[in-house]
Design an enzyme around this catalytic site. Sequence first.
Site, mmCIF file in Angstrom:
data_model
loop_
_atom_site.group_PDB
_atom_site.id
_atom_site.type_symbol
_atom_site.label_atom_id
_atom_site.label_comp_id
_atom_site.label_asym_id
_atom_site.label_seq_id
_atom_site.Cartn_x
_atom_site.Cartn_y
_atom_site.Cartn_z
ATOM 1 N N HIS A 122 -89.359 -110.889 38.072
ATOM 2 C CA HIS A 122 -88.915 -112.039 38.846
ATOM 3 C C HIS A 122 -89.478 -112.087 40.260
ATOM 4 O O HIS A 122 -90.150 -113.052 40.644
ATOM 5 C CB HIS A 122 -87.387 -112.082 38.926
ATOM 6 C CG HIS A 122 -86.888 -113.212 39.783
ATOM 7 N ND1 HIS A 122 -86.571 -113.047 41.121
ATOM 8 C CD2 HIS A 122 -86.686 -114.510 39.495
ATOM 9 C CE1 HIS A 122 -86.199 -114.210 41.620
ATOM 10 N NE2 HIS A 122 -86.248 -115.118 40.664
ATOM 11 N N HIS A 172 -79.743 -114.935 31.625
ATOM 12 C CA HIS A 172 -80.600 -114.972 32.811
ATOM 13 C C HIS A 172 -81.274 -113.624 33.040
ATOM 14 O O HIS A 172 -80.600 -112.638 33.358
ATOM 15 C CB HIS A 172 -79.735 -115.347 34.018
ATOM 16 C CG HIS A 172 -80.473 -115.497 35.293
ATOM 17 N ND1 HIS A 172 -80.119 -114.820 36.438
ATOM 18 C CD2 HIS A 172 -81.537 -116.271 35.627
ATOM 19 C CE1 HIS A 172 -80.926 -115.170 37.422
ATOM 20 N NE2 HIS A 172 -81.797 -116.039 36.970
#
Length: 285
Positions: free
Chosen positions: A82, A40
């Site tokens: 992100h 991730h």
Amino acid sequence: MKFPSKRRAGAVVAVLSGVVLALSSTSAQAATDGPDVIAHRGSSGMAPENTAAAIDLAVRQRADHVEIDVQRTKDGKLVNFHDCTMERTTDVEDLYPGRPSYRVSDFTWNELRRLDAGSWFHDDYAGERIITLDTVIRHLQHTRTGLLAEISPCGQYGTTIATDLADNLNGKPGYVGKALARRQLAVQSFETDDARTFHDLMPDIPIGILDADRPTDTELVELSQWADQINPQHTVTDQTLVDRIHQLGMTTNVWTVDEPGAIRKMTTLGVDGIITDYPQTLTQR
């Protein structure tokens, strides 16, 4: 990356690789082999997320894939970041004080490349930079680790970010062909419109739908007509959901699974991939 057994994904890889039988993957086989390990934002529990350091560490830990987040700068460069704004993980407020907005899309690439994206995590990573999508691919393309690229849901982009990602990948036919042949490339999005836009432009690349909530059966049936993956939050995932996704010919990668008990539970359910901040927990490297 595990492909659904139903449709075009297996077919295009067979064409590219010339080995049809090697690319047929059933849900039973996926469960036997164990879930793919998907890092991730890179190995983000051990290095600053979405940096070269996190990606390279995930490769060394032998993650099957690295999950990244695709955004666009003011001057059109696709970058791996992100958050919609940059205050949490960079020194943007110190370097550019008084700016009316700290969104990625409000800065040029030359401005972004100056930011320190590592010190927030640990002093050892001071000076780590934001990197482009092209840099991510360069770090991965000669390794065994594949790419799962998330189209940013930040509202300022609309569906144009999906088009930009497709344009970028279309400009890399050599990489895309090899990555698909090796089952090392997929794209996902929380936004169904973005996912559908990307799918329409590049139907050979597996497309996944992210969901923080449990999708309804009606939604699953509708998505199964064109999507390849349903990627729900692990807390809403149970055996019934996993079995239904597989029954509809799709695969499932659950997120973000860090606690050992949750990892064991998701593995027992037969999910196809586990998205985790700590890939070494599953690879033991």
